[in-house]
Scaffold this active site. Structure first.
Site, PDB file in Angstrom:
ATOM      1  N   LYS A  13       0.833  -1.206   0.000  1.00  0.00           N
ATOM      2  CA  LYS A  13       0.000   0.000   0.000  1.00  0.00           C
ATOM      3  C   LYS A  13       0.864   1.251   0.000  1.00  0.00           C
ATOM      4  CE  LYS A  13      -1.963  -1.047   3.927  1.00  0.00           C
ATOM      5  NZ  LYS A  13      -1.302  -2.348   4.194  1.00  0.00           N
ATOM      6  N   ARG A  88      -9.532   1.431   8.406  1.00  0.00           N
ATOM      7  CA  ARG A  88      -9.096   0.074   8.671  1.00  0.00           C
ATOM      8  C   ARG A  88     -10.164  -0.722   9.400  1.00  0.00           C
ATOM      9  NH1 ARG A  88      -3.460   0.643   8.774  1.00  0.00           N
ATOM     10  NH2 ARG A  88      -2.343  -1.322   8.916  1.00  0.00           N
ATOM     11  N   ARG A 127      11.782  -6.017   4.598  1.00  0.00           N
ATOM     12  CA  ARG A 127      11.540  -4.571   4.473  1.00  0.00           C
ATOM     13  C   ARG A 127      12.517  -3.795   5.342  1.00  0.00           C
ATOM     14  NH1 ARG A 127       5.809  -1.998   5.351  1.00  0.00           N
ATOM     15  NH2 ARG A 127       5.900  -3.154   7.299  1.00  0.00           N
ATOM     16  N   ARG A 160      11.388  -2.394  10.975  1.00  0.00           N
ATOM     17  CA  ARG A 160      10.358  -1.847  11.863  1.00  0.00           C
ATOM     18  C   ARG A 160      10.105  -2.796  13.035  1.00  0.00           C
ATOM     19  NH1 ARG A 160       5.349   0.007   8.200  1.00  0.00           N
ATOM     20  NH2 ARG A 160       4.191  -1.204   9.728  1.00  0.00           N
ATOM     21  N   ARG A 171      -0.722  -9.161  13.036  1.00  0.00           N
ATOM     22  CA  ARG A 171      -1.269  -8.097  12.194  1.00  0.00           C
ATOM     23  C   ARG A 171      -2.118  -8.697  11.082  1.00  0.00           C
ATOM     24  NH1 ARG A 171       4.100  -5.298  10.624  1.00  0.00           N
ATOM     25  NH2 ARG A 171       2.837  -4.109   9.168  1.00  0.00           N
TER      26      ARG A 171
END
Ligand code: AP5
Ligand code: MG
Ligand code: ZN
Length: 213
Positions: A13, A88, A127, A160, A171
């Protein structure tokens, strides 16, 4: 143009929203980025949000809705925006619709970036995020020129806190429970569009541009 990005954590996203923002000259508004900036600055909002984020849980709706309504007041949001990570939950979507309707406006597109769960953990562990400007990289799919250093601002790249595999699994389950219902919500409104997020990121972007026009 008012665009919403839907998709699982790590679907891309943020990656796509940045490209959309640049092409259509609208701001990229990421609630996750706003929370991370607040955590870094040590604000009260950041402290509250961190408790939930570190566990892979959603921050309570009231906090998010207030924050986003504030953000819409800024000058750059006058001609639209691309929302990344908001709404969300169904109550967040309803709050957004209500606020827009009061101004005679509506969301134009809800772009759903589809990536199966199997691909997600892999993407997240690779990431890297810049502590300076928030740019996002991937050690394999989108590597920086120099390992561990941001191409844009030269700051350090980090993993992160919520990208640890066990938090990613949380998540994902929160996504399926609370966010996936938004796909039906926007399908019923006739503005939901799907793109295959497993493709190369430039191909995903081409597909999005074909939808947005
Ligand atoms: P947020 O920051 O929004 O996290 P998220 O939804 O979990 O999504 P990510 O940012 O992890 O993934 P992304 O889809 O942006 O993927 P990216 O482009 O980076 O939210 C974090 C937390 O804040 C939430 O858990 C919650 O606690 C809280 N929060 C935020 N908003 C909230 C709200 N509205 N209500 C309540 N709580 C809220 O890509 C991922 C990786 O894959 C990157 O390394 C990238 O380089 C790579 N990649 C991207 N596209 C491709 C591709 N096509 N092929 C290969 N690799 C790719
Ligand atoms: Mg993101
Ligand atoms: Zn940077």
């Amino acid at each position: 143009m008012k665009i919403i990005m839907l998709g699982a954590p790590g679907a891309g996203k943020g990656t796509q929203a940045k490209m959309i923002a640049a092409k259509y000259s609208i701001p990229h508004i990421s609630t996750g980025d706003i929370f991370r900036a607040n955590i870094k600055e040590g604000t009260e909002l950041g402290q509250k949000a961190k408790e939930y984020m570190d566990k892979g849980l959603l921050v309570p709706d009231e906090l998010v809705v207030d924050l986003i309504m504030d953000r819409f007041q800024q000058d750059d949001a006058k001609n639209g925006y691309v929302l990344d990570g908001f709404p969300r939950t169904i109550p967040q979507a309803e709050a957004l619709d209500k606020a827009l309707a009061a101004a005679g406006e509506a969301v134009d597109f809800a772009i759903n970036v589809e990536v199966p769960d199997e691909n997600i953990v892999n993407r997240m562990s690779g990431r890297r995020a810049c502590v300076g400007c928030g740019a996002t990289y991937h050690v394999v799919y989108n590597a920086p020129k120099v390992e561990g250093v941001c191409d844009t601002c030269g700051e350090k790249l980090i993993l992160r806190d919520d990208d640890k595999p066990e938090t990613v699994l949380n998540r994902l389950s929160v996504y399926h429970e609370q966010t996936q219902p938004l796909i039906d919500y926007y399908t019923e409104k006739g503005i939901e569009k799907e793109v295959d997020g497993t493709q190369d990121m430039n191909k995903v972007f081409d597909d999005i541009v074909a939808i947005l026009g």
